[in-house]
Scaffold this active site. Structure first.
Site, PDB file in Angstrom:
ATOM      1  N   ASP A  27       0.849  -1.183   0.000  1.00 57.11           N
ATOM      2  CA  ASP A  27       0.000   0.000   0.000  1.00 57.11           C
ATOM      3  C   ASP A  27       0.884   1.231   0.000  1.00 57.11           C
ATOM      4  OD1 ASP A  27      -2.326   1.451  -0.088  1.00 57.11           O
ATOM      5  OD2 ASP A  27      -2.591   1.476   2.079  1.00 57.11           O
ATOM      6  N   GLU A  44      -4.182  -2.075  -4.369  1.00 58.53           N
ATOM      7  CA  GLU A  44      -5.545  -1.600  -4.574  1.00 58.53           C
ATOM      8  C   GLU A  44      -5.778  -1.184  -6.022  1.00 58.53           C
ATOM      9  OE1 GLU A  44      -7.257   0.203  -0.442  1.00 58.53           O
ATOM     10  OE2 GLU A  44      -6.029   1.505  -1.686  1.00 58.53           O
ATOM     11  N   CYS A  90      -9.000  -9.499  12.721  1.00 57.96           N
ATOM     12  CA  CYS A  90     -10.283 -10.109  13.052  1.00 57.96           C
ATOM     13  C   CYS A  90     -11.438  -9.572  12.207  1.00 57.96           C
ATOM     14  CB  CYS A  90     -10.601  -9.894  14.531  1.00 57.96           C
ATOM     15  SG  CYS A  90     -10.942  -8.175  14.923  1.00 57.96           S
ATOM     16  N   ASP A 101      -0.758   1.864   7.855  1.00 56.73           N
ATOM     17  CA  ASP A 101      -0.566   1.472   6.453  1.00 56.73           C
ATOM     18  C   ASP A 101      -0.237  -0.015   6.328  1.00 56.73           C
ATOM     19  OD1 ASP A 101      -1.060   4.057   5.555  1.00 56.73           O
ATOM     20  OD2 ASP A 101       1.040   4.642   5.810  1.00 56.73           O
TER      21      ASP A 101
HETATM   22 ZN   LIG Z   1      -9.032  -7.041  15.467  1.00 56.46          ZN
END
Ligand SMILES: [Zn+2]
Length: 387
Positions: A192, A276, A331, A356
């Site tokens: 990125d 991206e 997560c 980043d």
């Molecule tokens: Zn997390």
């Protein structure tokens, strides 16, 4: 990126070492090409205004023989070079009408001033232009020394001579350039663009912006100011403009050099790189000025990276950017943060990571999911939380 096993198209550019006489001959060819371009443009406009007929490229091409017979200065230019001038005009015209039909408001094809016409092309290698013992042989001009930096590969198709701020160059456009694969490493990563650094990988590796960028920028501004201070049309201004052009060229080369080296490093280290999709990324990012400024160099880098990847037998995969800097790479929890927040802190799994780097990881997981690669992601993912 599609891969052709038969080889690829590539342009090889080298500096020429013409003698003063040859330089004057180049200038003369440029001058005639430009004159022909403007005359042909005028012919198209007049035909349209007077009789509402359009003149095609082939009609104009048919007139070249007569022109060369009548005007000796055109007889001194290879006919393919003149045909290419008409082809360029035709391309400009087609583009103009295409944009017009698309409902855009394009500028009408314009007459070319002395500072806007920089190159001429032999459209068929071996016909008017060829290599012999490391020299470039141009018909009606002679044998020109080339300052070689690397050998030409593949099959040369066209030869273009161009004038730049620091002299003359030759471009060989080649097909069937053999692919030179880099060794496979079994590694993948997401990358990125950083706000302060040039880029960051999902492994947390940082590539800084080269220091010379800022110095070069200051020098460029200084040269720009010098131009604006001087009187239009004066000799001193012309001199300042030339200096500014040289500075621009230097900055462009330094940037390209940095991009090439960075791309080579990444492609030797990784087999697949995820980043991206820029078209979408632009829309997402435009509100943040700082980010969109760094995007300028980023776009050029991505092009180089994608091209080099094809030659190296590696892969560059663009993924749609959606909340890559907001979501937790550990997560999937969305952790909203403004641009000024530099560290990602996840309240739900406890992951603490540079903003980043977290984004680069999300880009990698997303890319792997899209490609159906069983996520190496999962396992690696939890790891940093324990750090
Ligand atoms: Zn997390």
């Amino acid at each position: 990126m599609e891969q052709h096993t038969s080889g690829l198209r590539k342009t090889f550019k080298e500096k020429l070492r013409p003698t003063p006489v040859q330089e004057r001959q180049f200038e003369a060819v440029l001058w005639r090409c430009r004159t022909l371009y403007n005359t042909a443009l005028e012919q198209r406009i007049t035909a349209w205004e007077r009789c509402h007929v359009s003149v095609s490229r082939y009609q104009q091409e048919a007139e070249l023989k007569g022109l060369q017979a009548e005007l000796p200065e055109y007889a001194a230019v290879h006919s393919h070079v003149l045909q290419d001038v008409l082809a360029r005009l035709d391309t400009t015209y087609q583009a103009f009408f295409r944009r017009l039909t698309n409902g855009e408001k394009p500028g009408f094809p314009r007459f070319q001033g002395r500072n806007r016409y920089h190159s001429f092309t032999y459209k068929e290698y071996g016909n008017g232009a060829r290599l012999e013992n490391g020299y470039l042989i141009l018909s009606k001009i002679g044998r020109i020394a080339v300052h070689w930096s690397r050998p030409v590969e593949g099959t040369p198709k066209t030869v273009t001579i161009s004038k730049e701020a620091d002299g003359w160059y030759v471009h060989f456009s080649c097909t069937e350039v053999p692919i030179q694969p880099l060794p496979q490493t079994g590694q993948e990563t997401g990358i990125d663009v950083g706000l302060k650094v040039f880029l960051i990988t999902a492994d947390g590796e940082i590539i800084e912006n080269p220091r010379h960028y800022r110095t070069a920028e200051r020098r460029l501004q200084k040269a720009q100011r010098r131009v604006s201070r001087r009187k239009t049309g004066s000799k001193r201004r012309t001199k300042a403009v030339h200096l500014l052009k040289r500075k621009h060229q230097k900055v462009r080369r330094q940037r390209q050099d940095f991009h090439h080296k960075t791309a080579l490093y990444l492609l030797s280290t990784y087999d697949t790189l995820y980043l991206e999709d820029l078209r979408v990324a632009n829309m997402v990012r435009n509100p943040h000025l700082a980010k969109s400024i760094s995007d300028a160099g980023w776009a050029a880098f991505r092009t180089i990276l994608a091209c080099k990847a094809v030659y190296a037998g590696k892969r560059v995969v663009a993924v749609p950017p959606a909340f890559t800097s907001q979501d937790c790479s550990g997560c999937d929890e969305r952790v909203p943060k403004s641009l000024s927040v530099r560290t990602h802190v996840c309240p739900s799994c406890g992951l603490v990571l540079d903003r980043d780097e977290n984004a680069a990881r999300n880009i990698q997981w997303l890319g792997q999911r899209l490609r159906g690669v069983p996520a190496v992601a999962g396992a690696m993912n939890r790891e940093p939380a324990a750090l």
